[in-house]
Design a protein around this motif. Structure first.
Motif: not given
Length: 244
Positions: A201-213, A236-239
């Protein structure tokens, strides 16, 4: 503690937290072991209780042997939990020019020039960029008041709540308005949340951040919003951190 106006302010659980972990938990484990050994004969007679075979084995042992073994296992279990708890401790060091986040041997610094706002969301410390993207989301049990005082003590911008909270929308499949690929990522993340796969879930959060989400969770429900780039900025920075 801060030694002067320009010195970093360290926020952690302190010695009391370590005392609870390394003294309190083994003591609780020892007490639990003693109770189990003392009541093993009674527990072994309960048909519905799990591990009846273990209690029967304890009951067959000489009383002093059973007691010592149960207490030793309880202490060992407490020490294991204490070691895990110590590894999970978060230390936040706030200085005039940067903030340092340390957990599980990982050590990350975020420059002040990149951070627009800091705040606590539930049990997560969140650092936001000027465009609303999350620079970091770190799960912590540290006091929100102590974190606020540390950031404000060095003049950082602090918010008492998520400044973008009203911008979030509940995610449902095929919802319009998401950037390309974001819906598929949110579907995969929903499956990870339902399977308690926090790392995925954390890894996918980072992928979403790169999409601007930016995504936040309420239990296993996902809520999302767009950064100002609206998904157009693929850098976009990855949290990072312990939040899922």
């Amino acid at each position: 503690m801060a030694g002067g106006p320009g010195d970093p302010i360290v926020v952690d659980g302190g010695r009391s937290e370590l005392a609870v972990l390394w003294a309190g938990l083994p003591a609780v484990g020892a007490a639990a072991g003693w109770v189990l050994a003392a009541t093993a004969d009674w527990l072994a007679e309960l048909r519905w209780i799990p591990m009846r075979g273990l209690f029967r084995l304890i009951d067959r042992l000489p009383d002093h042997t059973a007691l010592l073994a149960a207490v030793a296992v309880g202490v060992l279990g407490g020490l294991v939990v204490a070691a895990v708890g110590t590894a999970e401790r978060v230390v936040v060091t706030v200085g005039p020019e940067r903030v340092r986040l340390r957990r599980r041997g990982s050590d990350r610094e975020v420059p002040r020039r990149d951070v627009h706002t800091a705040y606590v969301d539930g049990k997560d410390l969140v650092l936001l960029a000027a465009d609303g993207a999350e620079l970091a989301r770190e799960r912590t049990d540290l006091s929100a008041d102590r974190l606020r005082d540390a950031f404000r003590g060095h003049g950082w911008r602090w918010a008492d709540a998520d400044p973008h909270r009203d911008a979030y929308r509940r995610w449902v499949p095929d919802l319009p308005g998401l950037p390309p690929a974001a819906d598929a990522l949110l579907r995969a993340r929903q499956r990870a949340l339902e399977a308690d796969k926090g790392g995925e879930a954390r890894e996918l959060r980072g992928e979403l951040a790169r999409c601007g989400v930016v995504v936040r969770d309420d239990g296993r429900r996902q809520y999302w919003r767009l950064t100002r780039s609206g998904g157009e900025d693929a850098t976009s920075p990855e949290p990072e951190g312990g939040g899922r």
